[in-house]
Design an enzyme around this catalytic site. Structure first.
Site, PDB file in Angstrom:
ATOM      1  N   LYS A  82       1.102   4.141  -2.921  1.00 53.74           N
ATOM      2  CA  LYS A  82       0.775   5.533  -2.620  1.00 53.74           C
ATOM      3  C   LYS A  82       1.963   6.448  -2.899  1.00 53.74           C
ATOM      4  CE  LYS A  82      -3.520   5.037  -1.313  1.00 53.74           C
ATOM      5  NZ  LYS A  82      -4.577   5.519  -2.241  1.00 53.74           N
ATOM      6  N   TYR A  88       0.836  -1.215   0.000  1.00 52.11           N
ATOM      7  CA  TYR A  88       0.000   0.000   0.000  1.00 52.11           C
ATOM      8  C   TYR A  88       0.869   1.263   0.000  1.00 52.11           C
ATOM      9  CZ  TYR A  88      -3.899   3.015   1.532  1.00 52.11           C
ATOM     10  OH  TYR A  88      -4.864   3.980   1.635  1.00 52.11           O
TER      11      TYR A  88
END
Lengths: 77, 245
Positions: free
Chosen positions: B156, B152
């Site tokens: 990002k 993640y």
């Protein structure tokens, strides 16, 4: 000048804001007409729309001059 | 103050707490919105609440065909896409040593690759219009890292570099590309935390409370507005001071 060449010329003049007399067949978009790489992408998009054709990326790379554009479009329409 | 009357906005992940607030903020400023997500019922409910100028466009961003079809469907519904808000995201948390290839790939597909494809797809219309706004929702963990979120955080952080590169390319065409990085935001997901977990989190936040989805909606509205035309390639951190970067 053929109709296609006139229409190509008009798009180039409008898009790049250059003098009409500079838009000759041998003129290179980048070297002679001051286009940047994004301008060339936009010109190809404008040609596609004006003539209702698809210009694939590998063909677009070969379109360096006004004359290149005219002859490609003549072959495609 | 910010007026988006006559503008059209596609918001992905609009069935979630933050996505819904973003769509509501843009709609409240006069924009026509396309609400995208995988679950029809909450999207339909939001569209009904918003009333006019709200469309539902279903899409699964883990599916390449669905990603390709989304901008077309949204543009057909609204007549174009002036503002793209890439908000949809998934988590597949796991310790790095235990993370499967699949957990990595799923997060990359939805959180990073789909953003690349959707952005590429809307650029043509924005270039012609000489106006466009792309706002990517990232996360504080893209800057700080977070144990269990290697995939993640990578996606990002990847969005930030991608946004800056694209911002360079299209700035001269009146198109801006920015990120909004939320910290801890109170959503149904954080409601599931125990009180103990929550108080632990709050000690890390100078503001002493979690943010609300509306805080993110307001940040996106600003970046989507005509007034933010000179702001591009930046990340607006909305985290109560949790990470001052």
């Amino acid at each position: 000048m053929s109709d296609i060449a006139d229409r190509v010329k008009k798009i180039v003049v409008e898009h790049l804001g250059v003098d009409e007399d500079k838009v000759v067949e041998s003129a290179s978009f980048i070297d002679d007409l001051g286009a940047d790489s994004l301008d060339t992408v936009e010109l190809v998009m404008a040609f596609e729309e004006e003539f209702g054709i698809e210009i694939p990326d590998d063909a677009a790379e070969t379109i360096q001059t006004v004359g290149d554009a005219v002859s490609f479009i003549k072959g495609a329409v | 103050m910010f007026d988006l009357t006559g503008k059209t906005a596609l918001v992905t992940g609009a069935s979630g707490g933050i996505g819904g607030a973003i769509a509501t903020a843009l709609h409240g400023a006069g924009a026509t919105v396309a609400l995208s997500g995988t679950r029809e019922a909450p999207l339909r409910e939001l569209a009904d609440t918003l009333g006019d100028r709200a469309h539902v466009v279903l899409a699964n961003l883990g599916d390449p065909e669905s990603v390709a079809a989304l901008p077309k469907a949204a543009a057909e519904a609204m007549g174009g896409i002036d503002v793209l808000v890439n908000n949809a995201g998934i988590t597949r948390d796991n310790l790095f040593m235990r993370m499967s290839d699949d957990e990595w790939a799923q997060v990359m597909d939805v959180n990073l690759t789909s953003v690349f494809k959707l952005s590429r797809s809307v650029l043509r219309g924005m270039m012609k219009a000489r106006w466009g706004r792309i706002v990517n929702i990232t996360s504080v963990v893209g800057s700080t890292g977070n144990p269990g979120q290697g995939n993640y955080a990578a996606a990002k952080a990847g969005l930030v570099g991608m946004s800056k590169s694209l911002a360079y390319e299209v700035a001269s065409r009146g198109i801006t590309v920015n990120c909004v990085a939320p910290g801890f935001i109170a959503t149904p997901m954080t409601d599931k935390l125990t009180d103990d977990q929550k108080s632990k989190i709050l000690t890390q936040i100078p503001a002493g409370q979690m943010g609300s989805p509306d805080d993110i909606g307001a940040a996106v509205l600003y970046l989507a507005s005509p007034q933010a035309g000179y702001v591009t390639g930046t990340t607006l951190h909305v985290n109560g001071g949790m990470a001052m970067i």
